[in-house]
Write a protein that holds these residues in place. Structure first.
Motif, short mmCIF file in Angstrom:
data_model
loop_
_atom_site.label_atom_id
_atom_site.label_comp_id
_atom_site.label_asym_id
_atom_site.label_seq_id
_atom_site.Cartn_x
_atom_site.Cartn_y
_atom_site.Cartn_z
N THR A 274 -10.06 7.93 -5.38
CA THR A 274 -11.11 7.70 -4.40
C THR A 274 -12.14 8.81 -4.49
OG1 THR A 274 -9.91 8.88 -2.69
CG2 THR A 274 -9.53 6.51 -2.83
N GLN B 14 -2.20 3.93 -9.08
CA GLN B 14 -2.97 4.87 -8.28
C GLN B 14 -4.46 4.60 -8.49
OE1 GLN B 14 -1.07 8.35 -10.03
NE2 GLN B 14 -0.30 8.85 -8.00
N TRP C 80 -7.50 -7.25 -0.93
CA TRP C 80 -8.10 -6.30 0.00
C TRP C 80 -9.28 -6.94 0.74
CZ3 TRP C 80 -6.74 -2.07 2.34
CH2 TRP C 80 -7.70 -1.28 2.95
N LYS D 4 -5.19 6.98 -3.72
CA LYS D 4 -4.50 5.92 -3.00
C LYS D 4 -4.11 4.87 -4.03
CE LYS D 4 -5.71 7.43 1.14
NZ LYS D 4 -4.82 8.02 2.04
N GLU E 201 -8.83 12.00 -2.93
CA GLU E 201 -7.50 11.49 -2.60
C GLU E 201 -7.17 10.38 -3.57
OE1 GLU E 201 -7.32 10.16 1.44
OE2 GLU E 201 -8.63 11.75 2.11
N ALA F 227 0.85 -1.19 0.00
CA ALA F 227 0.00 0.00 0.00
C ALA F 227 0.88 1.24 0.00
CB ALA F 227 -0.90 0.00 1.22
N ILE F 228 0.41 2.30 -0.62
CA ILE F 228 1.17 3.55 -0.68
C ILE F 228 1.11 4.24 0.67
CG2 ILE F 228 1.29 5.84 -1.73
CD1 ILE F 228 0.10 4.67 -4.25
N LYS F 229 2.27 4.59 1.18
CA LYS F 229 2.34 5.35 2.42
C LYS F 229 2.56 6.82 2.07
CE LYS F 229 4.23 1.50 4.99
NZ LYS F 229 5.35 1.00 5.76
N SER F 230 2.16 7.70 2.97
CA SER F 230 2.22 9.13 2.66
C SER F 230 3.65 9.65 2.52
CB SER F 230 1.47 9.93 3.73
OG SER F 230 2.06 9.70 5.00
#
Length: 158
Positions: free
Chosen positions: A52, A49, A83, A58, A56, A4-7
């Motif tokens: 959403t 990507q 998921w 995600k 955003e 998962a993409i982290k900020s």
């Protein structure tokens, strides 16, 4: 493998395959370099990507970088399947098992029996959720697992 993409993730887009699909270069972490010095300074990955509703974006990063071998739709399908599995495990651990160790048996047969009981009860709750959704003409994901679990537990008490 997908993450998962982290900020705070650092990457540089090297090629855009579409608006939501990019080949990227990422730095190798100091911890990874220390344990495996042969890795070099960067590695190539693919950034998918997912827009959403709240604006955003995600998504996830995967090492499946070849778009011919791993088309975007196939990666997204696998990601959503994973998921759903992760959500299921989370529901089992957090709500059904109350974040407590679940297996008390010391023998292999007892452990199997406990696991089958947990998985069977989880699937019964999910089946009941699907029936509720059908009866009320809504998507099954609109029904809360925890609320369904509590309603079923209340029915047993009555």
């Amino acid at each position: 493998m997908a993450y998962a993409i982290k900020s705070k993730i650092r990457y540089e887009i090297t090629e855009s395959l579409s608006d939501y699909d990019h080949l990227i270069t990422m730095p190798i972490s100091p911890q990874a370099k220390k344990s495996a010095p042969y890795l070099g300074d960067t590695w190539q990955a693919r950034l998918i990507q997912i827009p959403t509703p709240k604006g955003e974006i995600k998504g996830f990063i995967t090492s499946c970088v070849c778009p011919e071998k791993y088309p975007l739709k196939a990666l997204l399908d696998v990601y959503w399947q994973r998921w759903e599995i992760e959500r299921g495990y989370g529901e089992l651990k957090q709500y059904q098992l109350s974040n407590k160790p679940a297996l008390r048996s010391l023998k292999q047969e007892g452990i199997y029996q406990e696991l089958w009981g947990i998985l069977t009860s989880y699937n019964i709750v999910r089946l009941e959720m699907a029936e509720m959704a059908k009866a009320h003409k809504v998507e099954p994901l609109r029904i809360s697992f925890i609320n369904a679990l509590y309603l079923i537990q209340d029915e047993f008490l009555w």
